[in-house]
Design an enzyme around this catalytic site. Sequence first.
Site, PDB file in Angstrom:
ATOM      1  N   GLY A 148      -3.913  -1.780  -0.810  1.00  0.00           N
ATOM      2  CA  GLY A 148      -5.248  -2.168  -0.380  1.00  0.00           C
ATOM      3  C   GLY A 148      -5.946  -3.117  -1.335  1.00  0.00           C
ATOM      4  O   GLY A 148      -7.171  -3.204  -1.347  1.00  0.00           O
ATOM      5  N   GLY A 149      -5.171  -3.849  -2.151  1.00  0.00           N
ATOM      6  CA  GLY A 149      -5.776  -4.817  -3.061  1.00  0.00           C
ATOM      7  C   GLY A 149      -6.326  -4.217  -4.335  1.00  0.00           C
ATOM      8  O   GLY A 149      -6.900  -4.933  -5.160  1.00  0.00           O
TER       9      GLY A 149
ATOM     10  N   GLU B 286       4.456  -8.914 -12.674  1.00  0.00           N
ATOM     11  CA  GLU B 286       5.303  -9.809 -11.899  1.00  0.00           C
ATOM     12  C   GLU B 286       4.804 -11.246 -12.049  1.00  0.00           C
ATOM     13  O   GLU B 286       3.628 -11.489 -12.355  1.00  0.00           O
ATOM     14  CB  GLU B 286       5.363  -9.419 -10.430  1.00  0.00           C
ATOM     15  CG  GLU B 286       4.085  -9.605  -9.660  1.00  0.00           C
ATOM     16  CD  GLU B 286       4.222  -9.218  -8.186  1.00  0.00           C
ATOM     17  OE1 GLU B 286       5.143  -8.444  -7.855  1.00  0.00           O
ATOM     18  OE2 GLU B 286       3.401  -9.676  -7.390  1.00  0.00           O
TER      19      GLU B 286
ATOM     20  N   LYS C 133      -8.031  -8.090   2.749  1.00  0.00           N
ATOM     21  CA  LYS C 133      -7.801  -8.914   3.933  1.00  0.00           C
ATOM     22  C   LYS C 133      -9.033  -8.949   4.840  1.00  0.00           C
ATOM     23  O   LYS C 133      -9.705  -7.932   5.031  1.00  0.00           O
ATOM     24  CB  LYS C 133      -6.599  -8.378   4.715  1.00  0.00           C
ATOM     25  CG  LYS C 133      -5.308  -8.367   3.916  1.00  0.00           C
ATOM     26  CD  LYS C 133      -4.225  -7.575   4.634  1.00  0.00           C
ATOM     27  CE  LYS C 133      -2.981  -7.428   3.775  1.00  0.00           C
ATOM     28  NZ  LYS C 133      -1.989  -6.521   4.368  1.00  0.00           N
TER      29      LYS C 133
ATOM     30  N   GLU D 135       6.089  -6.892   2.598  1.00  0.00           N
ATOM     31  CA  GLU D 135       5.135  -7.954   2.308  1.00  0.00           C
ATOM     32  C   GLU D 135       5.737  -8.984   1.357  1.00  0.00           C
ATOM     33  O   GLU D 135       6.433  -8.632   0.403  1.00  0.00           O
ATOM     34  CB  GLU D 135       3.854  -7.360   1.712  1.00  0.00           C
ATOM     35  CG  GLU D 135       3.227  -6.305   2.622  1.00  0.00           C
ATOM     36  CD  GLU D 135       1.766  -6.064   2.322  1.00  0.00           C
ATOM     37  OE1 GLU D 135       1.239  -6.667   1.365  1.00  0.00           O
ATOM     38  OE2 GLU D 135       1.146  -5.283   3.064  1.00  0.00           O
TER      39      GLU D 135
ATOM     40  N   GLU E 284       6.105  -6.053  -1.926  1.00  0.00           N
ATOM     41  CA  GLU E 284       6.001  -4.609  -1.823  1.00  0.00           C
ATOM     42  C   GLU E 284       6.256  -4.180  -0.388  1.00  0.00           C
ATOM     43  O   GLU E 284       6.338  -5.010   0.526  1.00  0.00           O
ATOM     44  CB  GLU E 284       4.614  -4.137  -2.257  1.00  0.00           C
ATOM     45  CG  GLU E 284       3.468  -4.689  -1.404  1.00  0.00           C
ATOM     46  CD  GLU E 284       2.104  -4.325  -1.942  1.00  0.00           C
ATOM     47  OE1 GLU E 284       1.978  -4.185  -3.175  1.00  0.00           O
ATOM     48  OE2 GLU E 284       1.169  -4.180  -1.134  1.00  0.00           O
TER      49      GLU E 284
ATOM     50  N   ARG F 188       3.535   3.056   5.735  1.00  0.00           N
ATOM     51  CA  ARG F 188       2.529   3.665   6.618  1.00  0.00           C
ATOM     52  C   ARG F 188       2.119   2.654   7.684  1.00  0.00           C
ATOM     53  O   ARG F 188       2.595   1.522   7.721  1.00  0.00           O
ATOM     54  CB  ARG F 188       1.287   4.032   5.791  1.00  0.00           C
ATOM     55  CG  ARG F 188       0.732   2.840   5.010  1.00  0.00           C
ATOM     56  CD  ARG F 188      -0.607   3.102   4.374  1.00  0.00           C
ATOM     57  NE  ARG F 188      -1.000   2.065   3.436  1.00  0.00           N
ATOM     58  CZ  ARG F 188      -1.501   0.887   3.752  1.00  0.00           C
ATOM     59  NH1 ARG F 188      -1.659   0.566   5.012  1.00  0.00           N
ATOM     60  NH2 ARG F 188      -1.852   0.025   2.819  1.00  0.00           N
TER      61      ARG F 188
ATOM     62  N   VAL G  41      -3.646  -1.421   8.544  1.00  0.00           N
ATOM     63  CA  VAL G  41      -4.917  -1.660   9.227  1.00  0.00           C
ATOM     64  C   VAL G  41      -4.719  -2.670  10.351  1.00  0.00           C
ATOM     65  O   VAL G  41      -5.221  -2.512  11.468  1.00  0.00           O
ATOM     66  CB  VAL G  41      -5.979  -2.180   8.230  1.00  0.00           C
ATOM     67  CG1 VAL G  41      -7.284  -2.506   8.956  1.00  0.00           C
ATOM     68  CG2 VAL G  41      -6.224  -1.176   7.117  1.00  0.00           C
TER      69      VAL G  41
ATOM     70  N   ARG H 135     -11.486  -8.632  11.003  1.00  0.00           N
ATOM     71  CA  ARG H 135     -12.012  -7.336  10.571  1.00  0.00           C
ATOM     72  C   ARG H 135     -13.532  -7.425  10.529  1.00  0.00           C
ATOM     73  O   ARG H 135     -14.094  -8.286   9.842  1.00  0.00           O
ATOM     74  CB  ARG H 135     -11.470  -6.959   9.206  1.00  0.00           C
ATOM     75  CG  ARG H 135      -9.963  -6.840   9.154  1.00  0.00           C
ATOM     76  CD  ARG H 135      -9.520  -6.175   7.868  1.00  0.00           C
ATOM     77  NE  ARG H 135      -8.074  -6.194   7.725  1.00  0.00           N
ATOM     78  CZ  ARG H 135      -7.405  -5.478   6.838  1.00  0.00           C
ATOM     79  NH1 ARG H 135      -8.072  -4.672   6.011  1.00  0.00           N
ATOM     80  NH2 ARG H 135      -6.096  -5.554   6.755  1.00  0.00           N
TER      81      ARG H 135
END
Length: 435
Positions: free
Chosen positions: A163-164, A199, A236, A274, A287, A291, A294, A337
Amino acid sequence: MFSKILIANRGEIAVRIIRACKEMGIATVAVYSTADREAFHVALADQAVCIGGPEATESYLNESQIISAALMTGAQAIHPGYGFLSENAHFAGLCRENGIVFIGPDPESMEKFADKAILKELVDDAGLPVIPGTEAVPTLAEAITLANKIGYPVMLKACSGGGGRGIRLIRSDEELTRAFPEATQEAVTAFGDGALYLEKYIFPARHIELQILADEQGHVVCLGERDCSLQRRNQKLLEETPSPAVSDKQRAKMIRLVTRAAKKIGYVGAGTMEFLYDTKGSFWFMEMNLRLQVEHCVTEMLTSVDIVKWQIRIAAGIPLDFDQEQVRLTGSSIECRINAMGIGRLNMLHVPGGLNVRFDTCLIQGMTMSPYYDSLMGKLVVYARSREEALRKMRAALCELVIDGIPSNVNEQLKIVEDERFTSGNYDLTFLGNK
């Protein structure tokens, strides 16, 4: 198939899951905090159980209370939605110990895949191109040594992040020295795990993710890619599928790679791989989300595949009844969103309609926006036969959407979909100053 499912979440995603269950003939149990007593998902479910106070730690992160609610109501399975306990291996293990099916990967897979540094090794072995980086870095001194070996700038990330959260862009030893303890504490607070890794920073780039479904029988399908490059502070704001930057040839190649990787690592359930997509046309694995995302509904609109229903079927042991060749990736779908920009009482709500217009929301007239949880109020999604038509449809839908009484970002979203940089398709992660 399950006869009753408990939804261990709130807001629009709880509503989304309850609707899917109703369409499948499955009874539902909502859990709620004292702050959500009058929430839409509570009214929509067949049963509802209060599990604690307004803070998430008192309720939606309270594992024992959620398990107790499931046992008390006779729920056979728990759907965690996204966020909260959706990637918590300990909770998945508690479900198993109590004879409850966790709708998601098994605890062992979650443990194995949750550490992003370890996961990168696995997908690298499976043939996916991986961003150069490290395993978990235990100390600041070791982080500085490894950062210099990789070469600045680097990204400092939480191993259990999502989630950032828990992300820092680092350009020097001095910045790393300041950021390391801060990021460690943020990771502990957000995920209960302070482990960090490094990274290489790839810039400029787009954020591309590929949605997969994998059943227990070893079948894997990919539902195409989503372009999630419209972000602010790693959060996002807008997604679209297919990406205007990815060619048919590149897409076909990545679909082959991610389905092969998912099979090789033995993944089961809905998941998202991703990538960063650089200016040379190369994909770099970042990553995997274990799950529901969103933004899953933008893919549903494009493919007509109900991802939530398939999550439930897969958890019940039902195999996928379609293969990769049957996945439709024609047309264009865009999602905005809709976030609250403050708290307030919803005086009036008008939802846009029309063919292929969808608004997933938890909003009901008269409700008050809670300050305790995420600001997401809903997701406005459109589909059309072409990207140009989808853009026109989204502009019209945003102009029609009325949320009176709660400040929102509707006007900002309208500006984005009218911006020439976005309409041209020539954008990346820097669009909103997200660096």
